[in-house]
Structure formats: structure tokens, C-alpha cells
Scaffold this active site. Structure first.
Site, mmCIF file in Angstrom:
data_model
loop_
_atom_site.group_PDB
_atom_site.id
_atom_site.type_symbol
_atom_site.label_atom_id
_atom_site.label_comp_id
_atom_site.label_asym_id
_atom_site.label_seq_id
_atom_site.Cartn_x
_atom_site.Cartn_y
_atom_site.Cartn_z
ATOM 1 N N CYS A 83 24.068 16.415 53.909
ATOM 2 C CA CYS A 83 22.977 15.452 53.760
ATOM 3 C C CYS A 83 23.527 14.065 53.410
ATOM 4 O O CYS A 83 24.100 13.402 54.266
ATOM 5 C CB CYS A 83 21.954 15.945 52.736
ATOM 6 N N ARG A 142 14.853 14.749 53.026
ATOM 7 C CA ARG A 142 15.073 13.319 53.323
ATOM 8 C C ARG A 142 16.365 13.151 54.115
ATOM 9 O O ARG A 142 17.196 12.296 53.820
ATOM 10 C CB ARG A 142 15.135 12.501 52.022
ATOM 11 N N HIS A 182 21.253 21.437 53.796
ATOM 12 C CA HIS A 182 21.820 21.856 52.503
ATOM 13 C C HIS A 182 22.095 23.365 52.482
ATOM 14 O O HIS A 182 21.264 24.123 51.976
ATOM 15 C CB HIS A 182 20.829 21.538 51.378
ATOM 16 N N GLU A 184 23.976 24.941 50.545
ATOM 17 C CA GLU A 184 24.189 25.387 49.170
ATOM 18 C C GLU A 184 22.889 25.821 48.493
ATOM 19 O O GLU A 184 22.921 26.444 47.432
ATOM 20 C CB GLU A 184 24.856 24.269 48.353
#
Length: 204
Positions: A83, A142, A182, A184
Site C-alpha cells: 500500500c 485507500r 495488505h 499482513e
């Protein structure tokens, strides 16, 4: 695959540092936060986490990490950005602040907040080339997307459906890898394991 002896840092200036540290540890690496140049020198690879790219850029300058990271990435240290980390690895950023700095490493143009504001965050399946198994359950917050890549950049993944279908969201150039999503946050460790293996091969 053994990852003994491999140390992977997570740039710990801002963003989801703890989640990346946990994912790297679960993938067999010795994971540690990096906030100072001397800590950077002790790692074999680096993760640049999600967060706010302009804040990460400013703090990297404040903590004297901007040039050391650029030099190590330029010298071939494996680096993975998720990101905001993708934005930090881009050579060109659209819709960023005029004074925003990046580490470089991937010859690409990235549009910041391309998928919209926080309320427009979404999840979608994304297949990543070279990583077997089902599609990743990709979480976009975002998120940026990649508008252009140079000839030497490998496109690893695109959004497969919805309004953003076809948009590039995962890339690689040499030892530099970036995703707009993401991994994670999902518990799927395949991408972190793949990166740890890349670090291990490079360190060897």
C-alpha cells in the site's frame, strides 16, 4: 524451505508495523523494527508497510533513513512495500505532495489514493504470478494503483473484477516487490513466505 539466519526489517516509522513483524516471524524470519540507519545495516531485507506515504516520507528524512534505504535498495537489498510502501518504492507518484520523497526501486508511476477515500476501501480476489494456491483475498485501504511500468518491471497481479478490473496492483523489479493491498491483515502468509525466501536466496 529453510530461512535460518535471515533477518528482515520492517520500517517502523508509521503504519501497520506489528502485523508485518508477526507475518515475517510466522514465515521463519528473524523480524525486527527499523528506525535508525544502524538498524538498517543489520537486516538482509526490508518491508515498507502500509500507512500514510507522506508521513513515512517526512519521517524517513527526519530519522536520516531516506538516503541509506535508497542506497541499499539500489544495491539490490530485497524490499517489499504494501500500500503506502508501494508508493514509497515508485519512481513517480501522482497526486502526492510536491515535496514527497520516495525510496525508488521500481520504475513505475503510482497514483496515490487511486481507489478513493477510506470509506471506499474494499476487498477483492487477486492472483499473484509465481505464488501457487488460490487467489489472495486482497484488502485495499485507500490504496494506490500502478498506472505505468517500465519495460523491466514484471506485473504480478491485477484486480480481476469490479469497477477497477484490470488495474495493476502487484509488481516486481529485481529484488523490489510491491502490492497495493495488505496481505499482513488476512492471515494468508504466502506472500510473506515468498519474500522471506527471496531474502534467503539473495543473502546466500
Amino acid at each position: 524451505m529453510s530461512t535460518a539466519g535471515v533477518t528482515v526489517g520492517v520500517l517502523a516509522l508509521q503504519g501497520d508495523v506489528r502485523e508485518h513483524l508477526a507475518a515475517l516471524t510466522a514465515s521463519g524470519a528473524a523480524a525486527r523494527p527499523v528506525r535508525r540507519p544502524e538498524e538498517l545495516e543489520q537486516v538482509d531485507g526490508l518491508v515498507v508497510p502500509g500507512g500514510e506515504s507522506t508521513t513515512i516520507s517526512k519521517l524517513a528524512e527526519t530519522f536520516d533513513l531516506l538516503d541509506p534505504i535508497r542506497k541499499r535498495v539500489g544495491a539490490g537489498m530485497p524490499v517489499y512495500g504494501s500500500c503506502a510502501g508501494m508508493i514509497m518504492l515508485a519512481t513517480e507518484v501522482l497526486d502526492g505532495r510536491p515535496d514527497q520523497q520516495s525510496f525508488g526501486g521500481i520504475e513505475m508511476t503510482v497514483r496515490r489514493n487511486a481507489f478513493g477515500r477510506q470509506v471506499d476501501s474494499f476487498e477483492a480476489p487477486v492472483e499473484i504470478a509465481g505464488i501457487p494456491g488460490p487467489s489472495f483475498h486482497a484488502v485495499f485501504i485507500r490504496a494506490p494503483w500502478v498506472e505505468r511500468v517500465a519495460d523491466g518491471v514484471e506485473v504480478l497481479g491485477r484486480v480481476s473484477d469490479g469497477p477497477a478490473a484490470g488495474r495493476i496492483v502487484a509488481v516486481r523489479q529485481g529484488n523490489a516487490v510491491a502490492t497495493a493491498f495488505h496481505p499482513e491483515l488476512t492471515g494468508d502468509r504466502r506472500l510473506h513466505q515468498w519474500f522471506v525466501d527471496l531474502v534467503r536466496r539473495t543473502a546466500a
